[in-house]
Scaffold this motif. Sequence first.
Motif, mmCIF file in Angstrom:
data_model
loop_
_atom_site.group_PDB
_atom_site.id
_atom_site.type_symbol
_atom_site.label_atom_id
_atom_site.label_comp_id
_atom_site.label_asym_id
_atom_site.label_seq_id
_atom_site.Cartn_x
_atom_site.Cartn_y
_atom_site.Cartn_z
ATOM 1 N N ALA A 79 -27.354 -0.780 -1.824
ATOM 2 C CA ALA A 79 -28.296 -1.865 -1.935
ATOM 3 C C ALA A 79 -27.424 -3.156 -1.794
ATOM 4 N N MET A 80 -28.328 -4.089 -1.399
ATOM 5 C CA MET A 80 -27.468 -5.472 -1.095
ATOM 6 C C MET A 80 -27.533 -6.482 -2.285
ATOM 7 N N HIS A 81 -26.795 -7.542 -2.113
ATOM 8 C CA HIS A 81 -26.836 -8.762 -2.935
ATOM 9 C C HIS A 81 -26.413 -8.628 -4.374
ATOM 10 N N SER A 82 -25.636 -7.196 -4.888
ATOM 11 C CA SER A 82 -25.335 -7.272 -6.278
ATOM 12 C C SER A 82 -24.203 -8.088 -6.629
ATOM 13 N N VAL A 83 -24.162 -8.412 -7.776
ATOM 14 C CA VAL A 83 -22.768 -9.224 -8.193
ATOM 15 C C VAL A 83 -22.175 -8.687 -9.631
ATOM 16 N N ILE A 84 -20.874 -8.219 -9.588
ATOM 17 C CA ILE A 84 -20.241 -7.876 -10.771
ATOM 18 C C ILE A 84 -19.000 -8.761 -11.004
ATOM 19 N N GLY A 125 -26.918 -16.624 7.551
ATOM 20 C CA GLY A 125 -27.944 -15.579 7.964
ATOM 21 C C GLY A 125 -28.659 -15.215 6.710
ATOM 22 N N THR A 126 -28.218 -15.483 5.370
ATOM 23 C CA THR A 126 -28.875 -15.093 4.133
ATOM 24 C C THR A 126 -29.576 -16.245 3.797
ATOM 25 N N PRO A 127 -30.836 -15.999 3.707
ATOM 26 C CA PRO A 127 -31.882 -17.245 3.005
ATOM 27 C C PRO A 127 -31.386 -17.696 1.522
ATOM 28 N N ILE A 128 -31.515 -19.114 1.467
ATOM 29 C CA ILE A 128 -30.961 -19.476 0.055
ATOM 30 C C ILE A 128 -32.120 -19.023 -0.916
ATOM 31 N N HIS A 129 -31.877 -18.069 -1.793
ATOM 32 C CA HIS A 129 -32.522 -17.677 -2.751
ATOM 33 C C HIS A 129 -31.895 -17.081 -3.919
ATOM 34 N N PRO A 130 -32.376 -16.778 -5.122
ATOM 35 C CA PRO A 130 -31.604 -16.149 -6.279
ATOM 36 C C PRO A 130 -31.152 -14.844 -5.920
ATOM 37 N N MET A 131 -31.613 -14.155 -4.904
ATOM 38 C CA MET A 131 -31.184 -12.668 -4.731
ATOM 39 C C MET A 131 -29.620 -13.024 -4.211
ATOM 40 N N SER A 132 -29.400 -14.100 -3.415
ATOM 41 C CA SER A 132 -28.218 -14.051 -2.826
ATOM 42 C C SER A 132 -26.952 -14.418 -3.600
ATOM 43 N N PRO A 133 -25.898 -13.556 -3.456
ATOM 44 C CA PRO A 133 -24.711 -13.777 -4.334
ATOM 45 C C PRO A 133 -23.950 -15.085 -4.471
ATOM 46 N N LEU A 134 -24.575 -15.827 -3.307
ATOM 47 C CA LEU A 134 -24.035 -17.351 -3.111
ATOM 48 C C LEU A 134 -24.733 -18.016 -4.345
ATOM 49 N N ASP A 172 -17.680 -4.380 3.269
ATOM 50 C CA ASP A 172 -17.738 -4.271 4.723
ATOM 51 C C ASP A 172 -18.374 -5.437 5.070
ATOM 52 N N TYR A 173 -18.412 -5.966 6.386
ATOM 53 C CA TYR A 173 -19.045 -6.944 7.096
ATOM 54 C C TYR A 173 -20.644 -6.966 6.771
ATOM 55 N N SER A 174 -21.185 -5.754 6.551
ATOM 56 C CA SER A 174 -22.627 -5.719 6.506
ATOM 57 C C SER A 174 -22.916 -6.305 5.111
ATOM 58 N N LEU A 175 -22.465 -5.762 4.053
ATOM 59 C CA LEU A 175 -22.776 -6.278 2.584
ATOM 60 C C LEU A 175 -22.327 -7.649 2.654
ATOM 61 N N ALA A 176 -21.122 -7.901 3.161
ATOM 62 C CA ALA A 176 -20.534 -9.384 3.006
ATOM 63 C C ALA A 176 -21.584 -10.423 3.477
ATOM 64 N N SER A 177 -22.208 -9.912 4.694
ATOM 65 C CA SER A 177 -23.116 -10.721 5.405
ATOM 66 C C SER A 177 -24.481 -10.900 4.683
ATOM 67 N N SER A 178 -24.489 -10.109 3.595
ATOM 68 C CA SER A 178 -25.794 -10.280 2.864
ATOM 69 C C SER A 178 -25.327 -11.286 1.564
ATOM 70 N N MET A 179 -24.378 -11.799 1.499
ATOM 71 C CA MET A 179 -23.672 -12.632 0.245
ATOM 72 C C MET A 179 -23.970 -14.088 0.446
ATOM 73 N N GLY A 180 -24.486 -14.380 1.506
ATOM 74 C CA GLY A 180 -24.923 -15.697 1.727
ATOM 75 C C GLY A 180 -23.399 -16.661 1.965
ATOM 76 N N MET A 181 -22.257 -16.192 1.983
ATOM 77 C CA MET A 181 -20.971 -16.766 2.407
ATOM 78 C C MET A 181 -20.193 -16.381 3.407
ATOM 79 N N LEU A 182 -20.778 -15.672 4.166
ATOM 80 C CA LEU A 182 -20.073 -15.078 5.462
ATOM 81 C C LEU A 182 -20.383 -15.797 6.497
ATOM 82 N N TYR A 283 -28.380 -9.822 9.089
ATOM 83 C CA TYR A 283 -27.288 -9.302 8.380
ATOM 84 C C TYR A 283 -26.638 -8.267 9.679
ATOM 85 N N ALA A 284 -25.193 -8.101 9.470
ATOM 86 C CA ALA A 284 -24.499 -7.197 10.382
ATOM 87 C C ALA A 284 -24.657 -5.787 10.105
#
Length: 514
Positions: A79-84, A125-134, A172-182, A283-284
């Motif tokens: 799953a995308m967008h998780s933060v620990i 490429g990641t919409p600005i939203h609370p889901m985004s790790p950014l 990986d580039y794919s999960l990184a691309s869903s972080m709002g910072m790649l 996303y990549a």
Amino acid sequence: MTSYMLGVDIGTTSTKAVLFTKKGDVIQQENIGYPLYTPDMTTAEQDPEEIFQAVLKAFSNITKQHLDKKPSFISFSSAMHSVIAMDENDQPLTACITWADNRSEAWAHKIKDELDGHEVYKRTGTPIHPMSPLSKITWIVNDHPEIATNVKKYIGIKEYIFKKFFDQYVVDYSLASSMGMLNLKNLDWDEEALRIAGVTRDQLSELVPTTKTFNNCDADLAKQIGIDPQTPFVIGASDGVLSNLGVNAIRKGEIAVTIGTSGAIRTIIDEPKTDEKGRIFCYALTEKHWVIGGPVNNGGMVLRWIRDEFASSEVETAKRLGIDAYEVLTKIAERVRPGADGLLFHPYLAGERAPLWNPDVRGSFFGLTLSHKKEHMIRAALEGVIYNLYTVFLALTECMDGPVTRIQATGGFARSDVWRQMMSDIFESEVVVPESYESSCLGACILGLYATGEIDSFEVVSEMIGNTHKHTPKADSVNEYRQLLPIFINLSRVLENEYTQIANYQRNLINAAK
Ligand SMILES: Nc1ncnc2c1ncn2[C@@H]1O[C@H](COP(=O)(O)OP(=O)(O)OP(=O)(O)O)[C@@H](O)[C@H]1O
Ligand SMILES: O=C(O)[C@H](O)[C@@H](O)[C@H](O)[C@H](O)CO
């Protein structure tokens, strides 16, 4: 070389692992569930250790039954967008904050309105939203300095698992691309996004291609799960992009619709692309394959909510018959005509991402009369999920270069014949559904074959997906849905102010209880 491969998908409600032959036949699949902790309306967390244990269990349940079928590689979806947040001793300082967590909402607004968020979206490429790790990291850094000052790394759940197996922080580039910072153009962290978040690049994992392979995993873990430590681990990609691959929606014009707990509509293109209106993610999958689409919060979770809150007698019936409660519920919905005799349901139980991008929208029934029964409400709820996805589909097609050629569907909803037919009727299109529901695991394995050089294009997927169900639109149903859809769409426009008011009221209740 052995002829087996193991695909693992670390999902929101469970981890799935599937042992396939190299031809795509399923030898065994495992599904190990874990809780999503939602103590209040805005929090949605998981325990990373519970997920790690589930991954180990999914592996060992398979390997112990197939000692003679050693996989030649293991490949990962997640799953995308998780933060620990991890500390100096590599221990978690926070839970795993999932895509469904809305606590960074105020920061998402601020980034969008005051910090040039739209430009950041266009580069990342990641919409600005609370889901985004950014947004999440910005929230932790600014509102929780007691955590932020002790953070060595901000990671996602797949990075947590790889750290355990290989003692490295890699993303990986794919999960990184869903972080709002790649930055999608140069596949490197976007300096401006890092500045907004208040992090340095060494607080993030090392970026690697989705085809990157790791050997020599932790010997104790290898022993515990019954694999040779030299088994290659392909890092793989995110669940969403792999789902397109695993469902065989890989060519221009082919769309995949997924309805699991959440949902999404996506298509693969060959270069990164964003949307002037900021509605569509990019996303990549690999450096040469990109996925654009729209994610919805309210997919199968709507039916799960009905099952858990309103259907105790149906749950009992299902137990007696030895079948799944969802089967009973969807059978009941079939008693009602398409359009639920004029009852509409807005499925926004968890706020919504696409198409409204508004965490304050709320669910409602509209059109209720004394003649509507429980079965109408169930049918309306199933239809509401599909109407909403259809509106996302309309936005996605605006961003595509050519016409839609095919719709492939996947995810837990596809177990239901009536729900699949609804999709065909509301989308007014043929819908094809592979019999195997674990498309992200298959997608991970196909990417694994590509990473290990066994194939040089993704085309093999068409031979691997096996039998499919085909649905074509039924004229009578189409006629009903055409009349109801505009009402469904208008309602959310009309209710815009009331959504904010009711959400504020609910938030005040939570704050008063604290
Ligand atoms: N027999 C069925 N009939 C209808 N719907 C079903 C059936 N079985 C499962 N579902 C739906 O599928 C959903 C679960 O789908 P799935 O297993 O794909 O989710 P998931 O993989 O946990 O989601 P995620 O990938 O977001 O973590 C349930 O919430 C339910 O709505
Ligand atoms: O493409 C997708 O599937 C969505 O973009 C994701 O946001 C998922 O909803 C999320 O990863 C949960 O699994």
